[in-house]
Design a protein around this motif. Structure first.
Motif, PDB file in Angstrom:
ATOM      1  N   TYR A 382       0.829  -1.212   0.000  1.00 21.19           N
ATOM      2  CA  TYR A 382       0.000   0.000   0.000  1.00 21.19           C
ATOM      3  C   TYR A 382       0.861   1.257   0.000  1.00 21.19           C
ATOM      4  O   TYR A 382       0.559   2.233  -0.708  1.00 21.19           O
ATOM      5  CB  TYR A 382      -0.929  -0.002   1.216  1.00 21.19           C
ATOM      6  CG  TYR A 382      -1.871   1.178   1.238  1.00 21.19           C
ATOM      7  CD1 TYR A 382      -3.048   1.153   0.492  1.00 21.19           C
ATOM      8  CD2 TYR A 382      -1.571   2.321   1.977  1.00 21.19           C
ATOM      9  CE1 TYR A 382      -3.912   2.244   0.491  1.00 21.19           C
ATOM     10  CE2 TYR A 382      -2.427   3.412   1.983  1.00 21.19           C
ATOM     11  CZ  TYR A 382      -3.601   3.370   1.234  1.00 21.19           C
ATOM     12  OH  TYR A 382      -4.437   4.451   1.218  1.00 21.19           O
ATOM     13  N   ASN A 426       1.870   1.298  -8.034  1.00 21.37           N
ATOM     14  CA  ASN A 426       0.473   1.586  -7.668  1.00 21.37           C
ATOM     15  C   ASN A 426      -0.419   0.349  -7.711  1.00 21.37           C
ATOM     16  O   ASN A 426      -1.637   0.467  -7.607  1.00 21.37           O
ATOM     17  CB  ASN A 426      -0.100   2.627  -8.622  1.00 21.37           C
ATOM     18  CG  ASN A 426       0.601   3.959  -8.526  1.00 21.37           C
ATOM     19  OD1 ASN A 426       1.016   4.374  -7.439  1.00 21.37           O
ATOM     20  ND2 ASN A 426       0.759   4.646  -9.647  1.00 21.37           N
ATOM     21  N   HIS A 429      -3.138  -0.203  -5.226  1.00 24.95           N
ATOM     22  CA  HIS A 429      -4.148   0.849  -5.356  1.00 24.95           C
ATOM     23  C   HIS A 429      -5.065   0.560  -6.549  1.00 24.95           C
ATOM     24  O   HIS A 429      -6.246   0.914  -6.509  1.00 24.95           O
ATOM     25  CB  HIS A 429      -3.469   2.208  -5.501  1.00 24.95           C
ATOM     26  CG  HIS A 429      -2.734   2.626  -4.263  1.00 24.95           C
ATOM     27  ND1 HIS A 429      -3.258   3.504  -3.344  1.00 24.95           N
ATOM     28  CD2 HIS A 429      -1.521   2.259  -3.777  1.00 24.95           C
ATOM     29  CE1 HIS A 429      -2.404   3.675  -2.349  1.00 24.95           C
ATOM     30  NE2 HIS A 429      -1.334   2.924  -2.594  1.00 24.95           N
ATOM     31  N   TRP A 433      -9.109   0.412  -6.319  1.00 22.39           N
ATOM     32  CA  TRP A 433     -10.036   1.056  -7.252  1.00 22.39           C
ATOM     33  C   TRP A 433     -11.184   0.112  -7.594  1.00 22.39           C
ATOM     34  O   TRP A 433     -12.344   0.531  -7.640  1.00 22.39           O
ATOM     35  CB  TRP A 433      -9.333   1.393  -8.561  1.00 22.39           C
ATOM     36  CG  TRP A 433      -8.283   2.439  -8.511  1.00 22.39           C
ATOM     37  CD1 TRP A 433      -7.976   3.280  -7.465  1.00 22.39           C
ATOM     38  CD2 TRP A 433      -7.368   2.757  -9.564  1.00 22.39           C
ATOM     39  NE1 TRP A 433      -6.931   4.093  -7.812  1.00 22.39           N
ATOM     40  CE2 TRP A 433      -6.541   3.810  -9.091  1.00 22.39           C
ATOM     41  CE3 TRP A 433      -7.175   2.277 -10.860  1.00 22.39           C
ATOM     42  CZ2 TRP A 433      -5.533   4.358  -9.883  1.00 22.39           C
ATOM     43  CZ3 TRP A 433      -6.176   2.826 -11.639  1.00 22.39           C
ATOM     44  CH2 TRP A 433      -5.360   3.850 -11.157  1.00 22.39           C
TER      45      TRP A 433
END
Length: 691
Positions: A382, A426, A429, A433
């Motif tokens: 993260y 990312n 992430h 999403w």
């Protein structure tokens, strides 16, 4: 028996997709390699094999899930709704720009010709010539012919749509079957009450919507891998040996089918080799357990045998039908093969040393440390964007093209221009999403709880293989997704295991929280008086379902109701009708050559070739003198030369220009740092001249 029937029905329905796909692939591969992949032989053998495997995998089910008819109907309804919705919103990617169109062209070719490789038809141009280029994006030269870029598993499934006249429906059908499979796995491992919410979360997740609408390989891979988990779970509930009781024999056979489903994932995607490595190690563990008279140990050999047969078929197909693709992926495939060899060696050594290893006792702190490492790993993924920037210096032509595409996308997204950025830091992430933070947190909690329990007493043993498969592939995928990082394109990498695996773990996390007495007592003591007992459970379950379902639905809403690349099929059909039947098509412009060479050859049924470019003079349009020379070579064969390009001015030197395609459609957004929330316009033009 009557009380078990809903659970048996759900258990059977959720493994049928994987068994049917496995049967079709097993029958189709030898037919394709022999050049006999046609509707009649493929239908007879493929449907027979699929029916046989479905019968073998669903008969005499042992331990089944406890479910109600309402839960079974809910899972089926979500799966059907998913399939119907994606059929309505299907994409039409047939002009070769990215992988789905390559798969579509692959499927169209084998559906129409039943064999590989693809001949160059050089005689239609007066024979081979240095200025004639027959390969194109997604289609590589091999031994004087061409082979498609990818593994043959998905095209053998998509070809059914071409035969039935519904080429864009098969991906959506497979997507619905993936949702059904997911519901069955969740019911087995987390409880049937969570099967419907989990199926719904998977169905509305944007990457699943995206890959269920076009010809991707990820959805068939999901069906096989999670179908394999379901079959392995059922086999562990009824272990035995062949030739013993019917009870034991059916468990042994189901273990063989589980291994086969896992192994055939390699026939669908080369990455499947990485995904099934934990299955190899698990089979070794079961074989070792047999030495201690553990009943589950009887499943080790059949699981291993099925895995070897399925993966062997995949590797054989890769070598015979996709060798240039393996060469292209050599920097990834060779290390993967070394890892496979290392895992195999460790499995053999571990199995041989099982009596010694069994005497080792883990320290008391090991279970808690294992759980803590799971949490720390997820925290590390993260915070990775604040600690690392993943880049790659281009070394190949493909790398340079990717660098240019990233630069163009950064400009559109108003980001600092740096084509070496890969944005892999990312990756977690990306997952947030598409499934939401509650799912990721619950999945992390569940993984920590399961690791602690397994290290403490080896239970729940039925979770060992799912946790290993999901954990291994999730971590390796998130560390290096190895994909062009624009979205929703990059989201496909999360589909086969990462997203459904985290949803599965989150479902177990919800079940675990629901059963915690201290949590209920705390809510009763500190909450309002009316919040007690059954009412707490009902409200808690409703809020939990909303917490896991709403975030992915909100992310998907921006693109869910906008189909992309619509009109391509009609535009291609219209273009093909304008090309004379006895034409030999010379494509003189670079982008048109990339997009249309195999399309003209496969869908228009006309010989096609690109004219080699002189990159020192013009990197986009072929030299006029060479084009004229090749036109005369075509005329000498008695065929009609046709010149094709993107603009009128590129074909007008050879004859009157006529526009044969003027497509206006929508395409996927290319977002780098935010979830996609819309689509972009798409225009494709093609002009033709008859010299």
């Amino acid at each position: 028996m009557g009380l078990d029937r809903p659970g048996r029905v759900l258990a059977a329905l959720s493994v049928i997709p994987a068994l049917a796909v496995a049967g079709w692939l097993l029958a189709g591969l030898p037919l394709l390699m022999l050049g006999w992949f046609a509707p009649l032989p493929a239908g007879l053998l493929g449907l027979s094999a699929a029916a046989l495997l479905c019968w073998a995998g669903t008969r005499r089910l042992g331990k089944v899930v406890e479910a109600t008819w309402r839960q079974v109907a809910g899972v089926v309804a979500v799966a059907v709704a998913s399939g119907v919705f994606n059929v309505v919103m299907h994409a039409e990617q047939v002009i070769v720009r990215r992988d789905p169109a390559t798969y579509a062209q692959y499927a169209a070719w084998i559906a129409g010709h039943g064999s590989l490789p693809i001949p160059t038809q050089a005689a239609a141009f007066g024979g081979a010539d240095p200025s004639l280029v027959f390969d194109s994006v997604g289609f590589y030269p091999m031994d004087g012919a061409m082979v498609p870029q990818f593994m043959p598993g998905p095209p053998m499934l998509f070809a059914v749509g071409d035969w039935l006249g519904i080429p864009f429906a098969i991906p959506a059908v497979l997507g619905g079957l993936a949702v059904l499979t997911m519901g069955g796995v969740v019911a087995r491992l987390a409880g049937a009450r969570w099967a419907v919410p989990a199926s719904a979360v998977l169905a509305v997740s944007l990457p699943v919507l995206y890959t269920s609408r076009s010809t991707f390989s990820e959805i068939p891979s999901l069906v096989l891998l999670f179908g394999g988990l379901a079959l392995a779970h059922d086999a562990l509930g009824r272990p035995g040996v062949p030739g013993g009781s019917s009870k034991g024999g059916s468990g042994w056979g189901r273990g063989l089918l589980a291994g086969l489903a896992f192994g055939l994932a390699v026939l669908v995607r080369v990455d499947g080799l990485r995904d099934v490595l934990p299955v190899l190690a698990f089979a070794g563990l079961l074989i070792a357990m047999r030495r201690f008279a553990k009943p589950q140990g009887a499943l080790g050999l059949p699981l291993l045998a099925g895995l070897v047969v399925g993966a062997g078929a995949g590797m054989l197909a890769a070598y015979v039908l996709a060798r240039p693709y393996l060469s292209y992926l050599a920097t990834s495939v060779k290390p993967l093969l070394l890892i496979c060899a290392a895992v195999l060696l460790l499995t053999v050594v571990g199995t041989a040393a099982a009596p010694v290893l069994a005497r080792i006792r883990l320290p008391k702190w090991a279970p808690t440390a294992g759980a803590g490492l799971v949490v720390l790993l997820m925290i590390g993924l993260y915070v990775r964007p604040w600690l690392q920037t993943v880049t790659r210096i281009p070394t190949t032509m493909e790398d340079r093209r990717t660098e240019l595409m990233i630069q163009q996308t950064q400009q559109v997204n108003h980001l600092p221009v740096d084509g070496t950025r890969l944005y892999f830091e990312n990756s977690l992430h990306w997952v947030i999403w598409y499934v939401g933070l509650p799912v990721v947190v619950l999945a992390t909690l569940a993984a920590a709880v399961l690791v602690r329990r397994l290290l403490r007493n080896g239970r729940p043993f039925e979770w060992l293989l799912p946790l290993a498969v999901v954990g291994w592939t999730t971590v390796t995928t998130l560390v290096r997704p190895e994909i062009t990082p624009d979205h929703p394109w990059a989201a496909r990498r999360l589909v086969p295991i990462v997203i459904p695996g985290l949803i599965l773990l989150a479902s177990y996390g919800l079940a675990w929280l629901r059963d915690q007495a201290w949590l209920r007592d705390l809510a009763v003591r500190r909450g309002p008086a009316w919040l007690s007992g059954p009412r707490l459970r009902r409200w808690g379950m409703a809020l939990a379902v909303l917490a896991v379902l709403v975030p992915p639905a909100v992310t998907s809403i921006g693109t869910a109701f906008t189909p992309v690349e619509r009109g391509e099929a009609a535009a291609v059909a219209a273009m093909c009708a304008k090309i004379p039947p006895n034409a030999s098509v010379l494509i003189v412009e670079r982008v048109t050559g990339d997009r249309f060479t195999q399309l003209v050859r496969g869908m228009c049924d006309r010989p096609a070739a690109k004219v080699a470019l002189d990159k020192d003079k013009d990197p986009d349009v072929a030299p006029e003198a060479e084009v004229r020379r090749l036109i005369e070579r075509v005329r000498a064969t008695g065929r009609v030369p046709v010149v094709l390009a993107a603009e009128a001015g590129q074909v007008s030197p050879y004859g009157p220009a006529s526009q044969v395609m003027a497509l206006v459609s929508r395409q996927d957004e290319r977002s780098l740092v935010d979830p996609p929330d819309g689509t972009w316009s798409l225009r494709i033009n093609a002009w033709m001249a008859l010299p």
